[in-house]
Every structure is written in C-alpha cells, then in structure tokens.
Design a protein around this motif. Sequence first.
Motif, PDB file in Angstrom:
ATOM      1  N   ASP A  93       0.977  14.561  -3.584  1.00  0.00           N
ATOM      2  CA  ASP A  93      -0.091  13.745  -3.009  1.00  0.00           C
ATOM      3  C   ASP A  93      -0.208  12.403  -3.743  1.00  0.00           C
ATOM      4  O   ASP A  93      -0.119  12.343  -4.971  1.00  0.00           O
ATOM      5  CB  ASP A  93      -1.422  14.488  -3.093  1.00  0.00           C
ATOM      6  CG  ASP A  93      -1.457  15.722  -2.196  1.00  0.00           C
ATOM      7  OD1 ASP A  93      -0.734  15.731  -1.184  1.00  0.00           O
ATOM      8  OD2 ASP A  93      -2.195  16.673  -2.508  1.00  0.00           O
ATOM      9  N   VAL A  95      -2.177   8.301  -3.460  1.00  0.00           N
ATOM     10  CA  VAL A  95      -2.938   7.202  -2.868  1.00  0.00           C
ATOM     11  C   VAL A  95      -2.703   5.962  -3.723  1.00  0.00           C
ATOM     12  O   VAL A  95      -2.374   6.060  -4.910  1.00  0.00           O
ATOM     13  CB  VAL A  95      -4.448   7.508  -2.760  1.00  0.00           C
ATOM     14  CG1 VAL A  95      -4.699   8.702  -1.859  1.00  0.00           C
ATOM     15  CG2 VAL A  95      -5.068   7.730  -4.135  1.00  0.00           C
ATOM     16  N   LYS A 114       3.421   2.512   2.176  1.00  0.00           N
ATOM     17  CA  LYS A 114       2.697   2.540   3.455  1.00  0.00           C
ATOM     18  C   LYS A 114       3.645   2.699   4.629  1.00  0.00           C
ATOM     19  O   LYS A 114       3.447   3.576   5.482  1.00  0.00           O
ATOM     20  CB  LYS A 114       1.879   1.260   3.607  1.00  0.00           C
ATOM     21  CG  LYS A 114       1.115   1.187   4.933  1.00  0.00           C
ATOM     22  CD  LYS A 114       0.303  -0.087   5.045  1.00  0.00           C
ATOM     23  CE  LYS A 114      -0.463  -0.127   6.365  1.00  0.00           C
ATOM     24  NZ  LYS A 114      -1.314  -1.333   6.485  1.00  0.00           N
ATOM     25  N   GLU A 117       5.065   6.009   5.149  1.00  0.00           N
ATOM     26  CA  GLU A 117       4.031   7.038   5.300  1.00  0.00           C
ATOM     27  C   GLU A 117       4.052   8.035   4.142  1.00  0.00           C
ATOM     28  O   GLU A 117       3.836   9.234   4.310  1.00  0.00           O
ATOM     29  CB  GLU A 117       4.196   7.761   6.640  1.00  0.00           C
ATOM     30  CG  GLU A 117       4.068   6.838   7.836  1.00  0.00           C
ATOM     31  CD  GLU A 117       4.187   7.561   9.166  1.00  0.00           C
ATOM     32  OE1 GLU A 117       4.551   8.760   9.172  1.00  0.00           O
ATOM     33  OE2 GLU A 117       3.928   6.927  10.198  1.00  0.00           O
ATOM     34  N   GLY A 119       2.042   7.569   1.341  1.00  0.00           N
ATOM     35  CA  GLY A 119       0.709   7.677   0.774  1.00  0.00           C
ATOM     36  C   GLY A 119      -0.238   6.761   1.523  1.00  0.00           C
ATOM     37  O   GLY A 119       0.166   5.982   2.393  1.00  0.00           O
ATOM     38  N   THR A 120      -1.515   6.843   1.185  1.00  0.00           N
ATOM     39  CA  THR A 120      -2.553   6.060   1.839  1.00  0.00           C
ATOM     40  C   THR A 120      -2.998   4.920   0.941  1.00  0.00           C
ATOM     41  O   THR A 120      -3.219   5.116  -0.254  1.00  0.00           O
ATOM     42  CB  THR A 120      -3.761   6.953   2.170  1.00  0.00           C
ATOM     43  OG1 THR A 120      -3.334   8.060   2.974  1.00  0.00           O
ATOM     44  CG2 THR A 120      -4.832   6.180   2.928  1.00  0.00           C
ATOM     45  N   TYR A 122      -5.762   2.134  -0.168  1.00  0.00           N
ATOM     46  CA  TYR A 122      -7.204   1.885  -0.176  1.00  0.00           C
ATOM     47  C   TYR A 122      -7.472   0.527  -0.819  1.00  0.00           C
ATOM     48  O   TYR A 122      -6.737   0.092  -1.696  1.00  0.00           O
ATOM     49  CB  TYR A 122      -7.937   2.956  -0.986  1.00  0.00           C
ATOM     50  CG  TYR A 122      -8.017   4.312  -0.335  1.00  0.00           C
ATOM     51  CD1 TYR A 122      -9.181   4.728   0.312  1.00  0.00           C
ATOM     52  CD2 TYR A 122      -6.940   5.187  -0.375  1.00  0.00           C
ATOM     53  CE1 TYR A 122      -9.259   5.978   0.911  1.00  0.00           C
ATOM     54  CE2 TYR A 122      -7.016   6.444   0.224  1.00  0.00           C
ATOM     55  CZ  TYR A 122      -8.182   6.827   0.861  1.00  0.00           C
ATOM     56  OH  TYR A 122      -8.256   8.056   1.454  1.00  0.00           O
ATOM     57  N   ASP A 167      -4.886   0.947   4.497  1.00  0.00           N
ATOM     58  CA  ASP A 167      -5.194   1.916   5.545  1.00  0.00           C
ATOM     59  C   ASP A 167      -6.697   2.150   5.622  1.00  0.00           C
ATOM     60  O   ASP A 167      -7.245   2.363   6.705  1.00  0.00           O
ATOM     61  CB  ASP A 167      -4.474   3.247   5.265  1.00  0.00           C
ATOM     62  CG  ASP A 167      -2.971   3.100   5.245  1.00  0.00           C
ATOM     63  OD1 ASP A 167      -2.402   2.684   6.268  1.00  0.00           O
ATOM     64  OD2 ASP A 167      -2.360   3.389   4.199  1.00  0.00           O
ATOM     65  N   VAL A 168      -7.352   2.127   4.471  1.00  0.00           N
ATOM     66  CA  VAL A 168      -8.799   2.310   4.382  1.00  0.00           C
ATOM     67  C   VAL A 168      -9.371   1.118   3.623  1.00  0.00           C
ATOM     68  O   VAL A 168      -9.071   0.931   2.442  1.00  0.00           O
ATOM     69  CB  VAL A 168      -9.170   3.621   3.666  1.00  0.00           C
ATOM     70  CG1 VAL A 168     -10.683   3.782   3.597  1.00  0.00           C
ATOM     71  CG2 VAL A 168      -8.530   4.818   4.354  1.00  0.00           C
ATOM     72  N   GLY A 208     -10.443  10.413  -1.217  1.00  0.00           N
ATOM     73  CA  GLY A 208      -9.395  10.552  -0.220  1.00  0.00           C
ATOM     74  C   GLY A 208      -8.271  11.455  -0.699  1.00  0.00           C
ATOM     75  O   GLY A 208      -7.717  12.247   0.075  1.00  0.00           O
ATOM     76  N   THR A 212      -6.882  14.969   0.929  1.00  0.00           N
ATOM     77  CA  THR A 212      -5.464  15.201   1.213  1.00  0.00           C
ATOM     78  C   THR A 212      -5.006  16.526   0.614  1.00  0.00           C
ATOM     79  O   THR A 212      -4.246  17.277   1.215  1.00  0.00           O
ATOM     80  CB  THR A 212      -4.611  14.055   0.630  1.00  0.00           C
ATOM     81  OG1 THR A 212      -5.014  12.815   1.229  1.00  0.00           O
ATOM     82  CG2 THR A 212      -3.128  14.294   0.895  1.00  0.00           C
TER      83      THR A 212
END
Length: 215
Positions: A93, A95, A114, A117, A119-120, A122, A167-168, A208, A212
Amino acid sequence: AMMPNDVLWLRVSQFSAGATEGVVEALQYGKAQGMSGVLLDLRNNPGGLVLEAIGIGSQFLPPGTVLYQEQNADGSVHEVRTIGQEGEWQSGDLVVLINEGSASASEIVSSGIKDNERGTLYGETTFGTGTVLLPFDLSDGSMALLGTKLWLTADGNDIWKRGIAPDVTVSLEPGVSPNLPFEFRDRTITEEDLAAFEDGQLLKAYDGLQQTAGT
C-alpha cells in the motif's frame, strides 16, 4: 518515522546524490518494523537529479515500468523505464503527498506512481516543471541550467506550467506548515502525536492509507 498502524512516513526533501540509497535504507527500516504501508511525502521537494528519480521510482514500481517520457526538439519521444529487479516496495500500500512546491524529479516520481495506478496522490497541484535540465558549472563557481528536453508523464501528458493534479485535493489551513518526520524523537509517532497534528494533508493521506489497507 513509524506512524500508528505500522505506516512508514518517508519524506524525501530533494533528489540529491545518494537519495536513492537513503530511500532504500528507510524502506528496509520500515519493513524491519513490520510496516503495512508507505506514506511518501514529496511536498516542497524542488527536485534534483533525474537518475535519483529513476532510482527512487524503481523502489515503488515493477521493473520495466514506464516512469516518464522524454521529448526532443524534433518531437521524437523516448520512454524511460524503471530499473533493477529488487525494488523495496513494489506492491504494498502506498500514498504520495504533493503540493505546489513539488517540482522536477518529484513530479517524475509522483506522476509515474499516478499514471501506473500504483498509489493515490494527496495534496495540491505540483509546480509544473516539465523540462530536463542539464547543469553547467561556470568559472565563478555558479551553475547554469539548460533545458534540453521536455518530459512527459508515463501516459504522455505535458505538465509544463500545468503541474500534476492530486487524486484527492487537500489544502493546508492558513498559517499551518507541513509536519516533518525528523521533528519526532526515536522516529516514532504515537497516537497522541497524531491527534495533535494540524497538518491536514498528512492526516488525510494517512486516513486514506488506512482505508486502502482495510483497517
């Protein structure tokens, strides 16, 4: 630093020589502590050496993954891929924290994560460097940087003066500065420390990551 629920908070301040080795050591430390996920903090990172960006990106993306693309003046495009076989955190995992101070090599790494795809992201939209700069030492001891190529994200997006959107989207409250992991003794953040944080970007990314992981 280790956060509650075995999250490794890893901040890269710049992509200077030796940064990859530092990231590898930090990830190995986190794995020895039983980390469940990584919060990669690239806020206010002005960038640095592209080889360090490739080395650090290769710790999080499988070998042979397109990290970014280089476009020459004639319009030809060359894909730059991750290297090696033994990246330290290629599937767990992840971010990433970014802001308007994230530039150059930090944009290469964050956009590669990103677009693939992995991780996310922020935070806030990055600076928007988008050029490959070659350093030239001058006789007075200063340095000139010459832009020789345009770089595109792994998906072929031009970020010059546009930046990379998270993404956020999370903004800090006025007057609040990002927390830094070295502010905490013994590289450990307790639940009490976390409750006292005013760094809303960090808290949102941490939450987040917990979602996940399903915790």
